[in-house]
Write a protein that holds these residues in place. Structure first.
Motif, PDB file in Angstrom:
ATOM      1  N   ALA A 137      55.092 121.503  47.567  1.00  0.00           N
ATOM      2  CA  ALA A 137      56.665 121.926  48.258  1.00  0.00           C
ATOM      3  C   ALA A 137      57.063 123.090  48.478  1.00  0.00           C
ATOM      4  O   ALA A 137      58.074 123.483  49.184  1.00  0.00           O
ATOM      5  CB  ALA A 137      57.507 121.028  47.240  1.00  0.00           C
ATOM      6  N   ALA A 138      56.684 123.955  47.402  1.00  0.00           N
ATOM      7  CA  ALA A 138      57.094 125.672  47.537  1.00  0.00           C
ATOM      8  C   ALA A 138      58.658 125.612  47.740  1.00  0.00           C
ATOM      9  O   ALA A 138      59.178 126.602  48.625  1.00  0.00           O
ATOM     10  CB  ALA A 138      56.389 126.149  48.864  1.00  0.00           C
ATOM     11  N   GLY A 139      59.297 124.948  46.909  1.00  0.00           N
ATOM     12  CA  GLY A 139      60.711 125.006  46.834  1.00  0.00           C
ATOM     13  C   GLY A 139      61.436 123.818  47.703  1.00  0.00           C
ATOM     14  O   GLY A 139      62.612 123.780  47.838  1.00  0.00           O
ATOM     15  N   GLY A 140      60.786 123.278  48.479  1.00  0.00           N
ATOM     16  CA  GLY A 140      61.189 121.989  49.177  1.00  0.00           C
ATOM     17  C   GLY A 140      61.376 120.965  48.274  1.00  0.00           C
ATOM     18  O   GLY A 140      61.307 120.665  47.270  1.00  0.00           O
ATOM     19  N   GLU A 141      61.858 119.696  49.188  1.00  0.00           N
ATOM     20  CA  GLU A 141      62.343 118.453  48.360  1.00  0.00           C
ATOM     21  C   GLU A 141      61.117 117.730  48.082  1.00  0.00           C
ATOM     22  O   GLU A 141      60.156 117.613  48.981  1.00  0.00           O
ATOM     23  CB  GLU A 141      63.201 117.659  49.179  1.00  0.00           C
ATOM     24  CG  GLU A 141      63.727 116.680  48.832  1.00  0.00           C
ATOM     25  CD  GLU A 141      64.690 115.627  49.788  1.00  0.00           C
ATOM     26  OE1 GLU A 141      65.121 114.792  49.261  1.00  0.00           O
ATOM     27  OE2 GLU A 141      64.681 115.806  51.030  1.00  0.00           O
ATOM     28  N   ILE A 142      61.099 117.073  47.137  1.00  0.00           N
ATOM     29  CA  ILE A 142      59.992 116.219  46.568  1.00  0.00           C
ATOM     30  C   ILE A 142      60.732 114.489  46.608  1.00  0.00           C
ATOM     31  O   ILE A 142      61.774 114.369  46.021  1.00  0.00           O
ATOM     32  CB  ILE A 142      59.527 116.363  45.263  1.00  0.00           C
ATOM     33  CG1 ILE A 142      58.904 117.591  45.271  1.00  0.00           C
ATOM     34  CG2 ILE A 142      58.344 115.479  44.706  1.00  0.00           C
ATOM     35  CD1 ILE A 142      58.290 118.273  43.869  1.00  0.00           C
ATOM     36  N   VAL A 143      60.080 113.599  47.255  1.00  0.00           N
ATOM     37  CA  VAL A 143      60.623 112.366  47.371  1.00  0.00           C
ATOM     38  C   VAL A 143      59.584 111.286  46.854  1.00  0.00           C
ATOM     39  O   VAL A 143      58.341 111.249  47.257  1.00  0.00           O
ATOM     40  CB  VAL A 143      60.796 111.888  48.734  1.00  0.00           C
ATOM     41  CG1 VAL A 143      61.400 110.504  48.893  1.00  0.00           C
ATOM     42  CG2 VAL A 143      62.111 113.026  49.477  1.00  0.00           C
ATOM     43  N   ARG A 144      59.845 110.898  45.536  1.00  0.00           N
ATOM     44  CA  ARG A 144      58.804 109.890  44.846  1.00  0.00           C
ATOM     45  C   ARG A 144      58.909 108.640  45.308  1.00  0.00           C
ATOM     46  O   ARG A 144      60.077 108.128  45.317  1.00  0.00           O
ATOM     47  CB  ARG A 144      59.099 110.048  43.542  1.00  0.00           C
ATOM     48  CG  ARG A 144      58.024 109.330  42.562  1.00  0.00           C
ATOM     49  CD  ARG A 144      56.642 110.318  42.427  1.00  0.00           C
ATOM     50  NE  ARG A 144      55.800 109.468  41.469  1.00  0.00           N
ATOM     51  CZ  ARG A 144      54.714 108.954  41.751  1.00  0.00           C
ATOM     52  NH1 ARG A 144      54.279 108.594  43.029  1.00  0.00           N
ATOM     53  NH2 ARG A 144      53.880 108.415  41.084  1.00  0.00           N
ATOM     54  N   VAL A 145      57.773 107.929  46.009  1.00  0.00           N
ATOM     55  CA  VAL A 145      57.805 106.500  46.300  1.00  0.00           C
ATOM     56  C   VAL A 145      56.610 105.910  45.682  1.00  0.00           C
ATOM     57  O   VAL A 145      55.563 106.108  45.757  1.00  0.00           O
ATOM     58  CB  VAL A 145      57.401 106.523  48.030  1.00  0.00           C
ATOM     59  CG1 VAL A 145      57.622 105.154  48.375  1.00  0.00           C
ATOM     60  CG2 VAL A 145      58.640 107.236  48.637  1.00  0.00           C
TER      61      VAL A 145
END
Length: 488
Positions: free
Chosen positions: A393-401
């Protein structure tokens, strides 16, 4: 003062313990002949070299073991993720010199904390893509490949002055049940096991491996007993020329604990021919763990062995023979000189293990949305390790599914997130039966050009996929570098 039978039983026991200092019960057991201890992540939060020195001061012949496989399984780098290549990465590269160098680096790191036994390499041939407990911990699904890399890893580990323990005999690779939670059963014929799953263990023996760990698995032609408790299976290992220490997989795993209990498992494993009884990780019960879980588990095994010897159920000579083998391995480790440190380029090996499929679009070096579809972590493997997604992600959003349970609305929302900007879908299983593949295809149908990063077993898949087969920091960094490099 411990009586003679207590000391004899202690000589074949390998418990875990709570905390980063020697608890009172463990100190007494070490002074009463305990074979050693196994480190888990909860033990490594202080000065581990000082802890090891304290253990060895109390019991100079104590063997300290640790599950340090590299890749998806690490104890030394639990908080950050492993910086050593895992077996599947090494299998993809297929360079036995790189595998030997990796084995040496693992052994060097284990020696540096004062431990004596690397509980590895994994010698299983992973022939079932559904396997929830082996997978990328294996070098691959080819018998010959696994055999040559198992031998190379053994040589590398033991060149560092510590013992290797190849696992899980006679092969845990063709199962789709996790033995931490149940008793896996093989449907293979004796010939299939002999031809496809035993050769890596024979290669380990030929390479001089000092220990081999058993598997809690069954097969119809063995009878009802799992390999760990099965005299016929363990006799086969001796008949194949192995004269070292037969170590059990953890007796607190459900495959043993829920069938015969830790105490019953200890007695029956010794009677079957095992030498060193790994009791297990006392934190495994989770919220149900008792404050003295470590001591309770140890006493269940020790007291059961003592009682079985006294009653005649268990041969005293059999236990004495097991203790002799364990002591001989301790002496062998003590007699080894540690080889000098060797150059080691883990990043280079990890980059060589990356495979790029399809034509991924170029990525900018900036925040990336990660749609994380990976399986949940298990007691054996931190497959959903946060550091993998964080690195990508390098600072981006993480969306767990949860791919197994995701409904249409959740899948649609994931597809919208993927289409909103620079994004990747993080997976660890892309075979035809995988729910992750179905969710990925759904996302791609709503947003063309979506890139997947696969940290599981390499698999044939449509569309753009970067394969970097390990849930580790090293693997994630290699995948990130491939993202930024663009098509190759």
């Amino acid at each position: 003062m411990a009586d003679e039978l207590t000391r004899l039983a202690n000589g074949v026991l390998w418990p875990g313990f709570l905390g980063s200092e020697v608890p009172t019960w463990l100190g007494a057991a070490l002074e009463e002949g305990l074979a050693g201890v196994v480190y888990f992540a909860q033990n490594l939060r202080g000065d581990t070299a000082a802890l090891s020195a304290d253990i060895h001061r109390r019991a100079p012949r104590a063997l300290i073991g640790i599950d340090e496989e590299g890749g998806s399984v690490t104890r030394l780098e639990t908080e950050t993720g492993s910086t050593v290549p895992g077996a599947a990465q090494l299998g993809v590269v297929d360079d036995v010199d790189a595998t030997a160098a990796t084995g040496y680096e693992i052994g060097r790191r284990v020696d540096a904390i004062g431990a004596d036994v690397v509980i590895g390499p994994v010698a299983d041939v992973n022939t079932d893509p559904r396997n929830p407990v082996i997978g990328v911990r294996a070098f691959g699904g080819s018998t010959d490949l696994v055999a040559r890399h198992t031998a190379a890893a053994v040589r590398g580990i033991q060149r560092a002055g510590v013992a290797a323990c190849a696992k899980h005999y006679p092969g845990h690779g063709d199962t789709h049940t996790d033995s931490h939670h149940g008793l896996p059963a093989l449907s293979l014929s004796p010939q299939e096991i002999e031809e496809h799953h035993l050769p890596p263990f024979a290669a380990a023996v030929e390479a001089g491996v000092l220990a081999i760990m058993t598997a809690h698995i069954t097969a119809p032609h063995w009878g009802d007993e799992p390999a760990t408790l099965n005299p016929g299976v363990l006799a086969g290992l001796r008949a194949a020329g192995f004269d070292g220490v037969i170590v059990t997989d953890a007796l607190d795993m459900a495959a043993i604990r829920e069938q015969v209990g830790i105490g019953g498992g200890a007695v029956r494993a010794l009677a079957a021919g095992a030498d060193l009884l790994c009791i297990g990780n006392p934190t495994n019960p989770g919220a149900a763990m008792l404050p003295d879980q470590d001591e309770r588990d140890y006493l269940m095994a020790r007291d059961a062995i003592v009682a079985a010897i006294r009653s005649g159920e268990l041969s005293r000579d059999r236990v004495a023979d097991a203790a002799r083998r364990v002591a001989a391995m301790a002496d062998a480790v003590r007699g080894r000189s540690t080889a000098p440190e060797e150059p080691f380029d883990a990043d280079r090996i990890a980059d060589r293990a990356v495979r790029v499929h399809g034509s991924p679009r170029p990525f900018a070096d900036g925040p990336t949305t990660v749609i994380d579809l990976r399986r949940a972590s298990s007691l054996a493997v931190d497959s959903a390790a946060a550091h993998v997604a964080l690195t990508l992600a390098a600072g981006g959003e993480i969306v767990r599914v949860d791919a197994d349970a995701a409904a249409g609305a959740e899948r649609d929302a994931a597809a919208q997130r993927a289409a909103a900007g620079q994004s990747v879908v993080l997976v660890d299983r892309l075979d035809a039966d995988s729910p992750q593949l179905a969710v990925l295809e759904g996302i791609r149908s709503a947003s063309t050009g979506v890139l997947a990063v696969n940290v599981g077993l390499p698999a044939d898949a449509q569309g753009a996929v970067i394969s970097s087969p390990a849930a580790s920091l090293l693997s994630a960094r290699a995948a990130r570098r491939a993202l930024l490099a663009g098509p190759v």
